[in-house]
Motif scaffolding. Structure first.
Motif, short mmCIF file in Angstrom:
data_model
loop_
_atom_site.label_atom_id
_atom_site.label_comp_id
_atom_site.label_asym_id
_atom_site.label_seq_id
_atom_site.Cartn_x
_atom_site.Cartn_y
_atom_site.Cartn_z
N GLY A 32 42.47 25.32 -3.49
CA GLY A 32 41.21 25.34 -2.77
C GLY A 32 40.08 26.08 -3.44
N ALA A 33 40.33 26.71 -4.59
CA ALA A 33 39.25 27.39 -5.30
C ALA A 33 38.27 26.35 -5.84
CB ALA A 33 39.81 28.24 -6.44
N GLU A 34 36.99 26.67 -5.79
CA GLU A 34 35.97 25.75 -6.29
C GLU A 34 35.00 26.42 -7.24
OE1 GLU A 34 34.15 24.20 -2.74
OE2 GLU A 34 35.63 22.58 -2.58
N GLY A 35 34.54 27.61 -6.88
CA GLY A 35 33.61 28.32 -7.74
C GLY A 35 34.31 28.98 -8.91
N PHE A 36 33.57 29.21 -9.98
CA PHE A 36 34.15 29.83 -11.18
C PHE A 36 34.78 31.18 -10.83
CE2 PHE A 36 34.09 32.50 -14.92
CZ PHE A 36 34.49 31.65 -15.95
N ASN A 37 34.07 32.00 -10.07
CA ASN A 37 34.59 33.34 -9.76
C ASN A 37 35.86 33.28 -8.92
OD1 ASN A 37 32.55 34.67 -11.16
ND2 ASN A 37 31.21 34.80 -9.37
N ASP A 38 35.95 32.33 -8.01
CA ASP A 38 37.16 32.20 -7.20
C ASP A 38 38.34 31.75 -8.06
OD1 ASP A 38 35.94 33.01 -4.91
OD2 ASP A 38 35.70 31.01 -4.05
N ILE A 39 38.09 30.84 -8.99
CA ILE A 39 39.16 30.43 -9.90
C ILE A 39 39.64 31.62 -10.70
CG2 ILE A 39 39.77 28.93 -11.83
CD1 ILE A 39 37.61 26.97 -10.80
N HIS A 40 38.68 32.42 -11.18
CA HIS A 40 39.04 33.58 -12.01
C HIS A 40 39.78 34.64 -11.20
CE1 HIS A 40 38.32 37.24 -14.52
NE2 HIS A 40 38.73 36.38 -15.43
N ARG A 41 39.43 34.81 -9.94
CA ARG A 41 40.14 35.80 -9.11
C ARG A 41 41.61 35.43 -8.95
NH1 ARG A 41 36.89 37.93 -3.89
NH2 ARG A 41 38.62 39.44 -3.96
N GLY A 42 41.92 34.16 -9.00
CA GLY A 42 43.31 33.73 -8.94
C GLY A 42 44.02 33.86 -10.27
N LEU A 43 43.27 34.09 -11.35
CA LEU A 43 43.83 34.22 -12.70
C LEU A 43 43.22 35.44 -13.39
CD1 LEU A 43 43.47 30.45 -13.67
CD2 LEU A 43 45.61 31.62 -13.11
N PRO A 44 43.44 36.64 -12.83
CA PRO A 44 42.74 37.83 -13.34
C PRO A 44 43.12 38.21 -14.77
CG PRO A 44 44.45 38.46 -11.79
CD PRO A 44 44.35 36.97 -11.73
N ARG A 45 44.26 37.76 -15.26
CA ARG A 45 44.66 38.10 -16.63
C ARG A 45 44.08 37.14 -17.67
NH1 ARG A 45 51.03 39.88 -15.71
NH2 ARG A 45 50.65 41.15 -13.86
N MET A 46 43.38 36.15 -17.21
CA MET A 46 42.72 35.18 -18.08
C MET A 46 41.29 35.62 -18.31
SD MET A 46 42.31 31.09 -17.40
CE MET A 46 41.97 29.95 -18.72
N SER A 47 40.84 35.67 -19.54
CA SER A 47 39.47 36.08 -19.81
C SER A 47 38.50 35.01 -19.29
CB SER A 47 39.24 36.29 -21.30
OG SER A 47 39.19 35.05 -21.99
N ARG A 48 37.31 35.44 -18.94
CA ARG A 48 36.31 34.50 -18.44
C ARG A 48 35.92 33.48 -19.52
NH1 ARG A 48 34.07 36.33 -13.61
NH2 ARG A 48 32.12 35.18 -13.93
N THR A 49 35.90 33.94 -20.77
CA THR A 49 35.58 33.03 -21.87
C THR A 49 36.63 31.94 -21.99
OG1 THR A 49 34.45 34.80 -23.07
CG2 THR A 49 35.17 32.89 -24.35
#
Length: 236
Positions: A32-49
């Motif tokens: 259900g994540a849609e925004g970039f920040n929400d996707i990243h919150r589910g994958l905190p060990r993944m760099s934003r880049t």
């Protein structure tokens, strides 16, 4: 350049999905994540880049579409028809792992903030309390963290900073045991009986809290995993 070694659909599929992060990005979109920040919150060990690169690759392959929002609002990522078609493969991968190779979390697997985020993804809207409810979660042990679940049916949101309202329910629990419960390795009652969790608040909320979340996704596969491992023990 293509990296597959032969002219084969499996080889091409591995080229698209065969890295550590891409299936997990799809998992977040499935959840259900849609925004970039929400996707990243589910994958905190993944760099934003790295996340940016993976999303662009999924767009190029036609699995994800980025929809531009109105001015001043962030865009959103959605799975295309091709992306939706690949979700059973991602789920099947998880079911296979849960049955055959998944085990209890070690210290490095315990991440309290990720667990709190995962809880809100597993919330079942129709089971949530009818009145707005604020839950303060304190997770102890490796990966200790705290956060708040702001529940207002049909939604549940996660707050890392204390909201300006009264807390209705306080939950203190072992992060390790809460991880085990959420993936279906142990019932919540067993966590309570072992003294690994305490809930403080109105009795109705205390009783209802574990029912708000769907912990069944991998539960059957986890049960089969126990049967396999018990059988190995008997054979030995």
């Amino acid at each position: 350049m293509p990296i597959h070694s032969d002219y084969c659909p499996i080889a091409l599929g591995v080229e698209i999905l065969g890295d550590r992060w891409t299936p997990l990005v799809i998992r977040e979109l499935m959840a259900g994540a849609e925004g970039f920040n929400d996707i990243h919150r589910g994958l905190p060990r993944m760099s934003r880049t790295l996340l940016t690169g993976r999303l662009r690759a999924l767009e190029r392959h036609g699995l994800v579409r980025r929809e531009v929002a109105e001015r001043g609002r962030p865009g959103r990522y959605v799975l295309t028809e091709a992306g939706q078609a690949i979700t059973p493969i991602v789920w099947s991968l998880g079911q296979w792992a849960a049955e055959w190779v998944f085990d209890d979390p070690d210290d490095g697997d315990c991440d309290g903030l990720s667990l709190i985020w995962r809880l809100h993804q597993h919330a079942v809207p129709e089971r949530l309390p009818s009145r707005r409810t604020l839950v303060h979660l304190t997770l102890t042990g490796p990966g200790a963290a705290q956060g708040w679940l702001d529940v207002e049916r049909p939604a549940m949101t996660v707050c890392k900073e204390e909201p300006r309202q009264d807390v209705h329910l306080r939950v203190t629990a072992s992060g390790r045991q809460m991880h085990r419960w959420l993936v279906g390795r142990t019932p919540f009652r067993a966590v309570l009986d072992a003294g690994e969790a305490e809930l403080h608040g109105p009795a109705a909320l205390v009783r209802a809290f574990p029912t708000w979340f769907d912990t069944t996704t991998f539960a059957a596969a986890q049960s089969r995993h126990h049967q396999h491992t018990d059988g190995l023990g008997e054979a030995g």
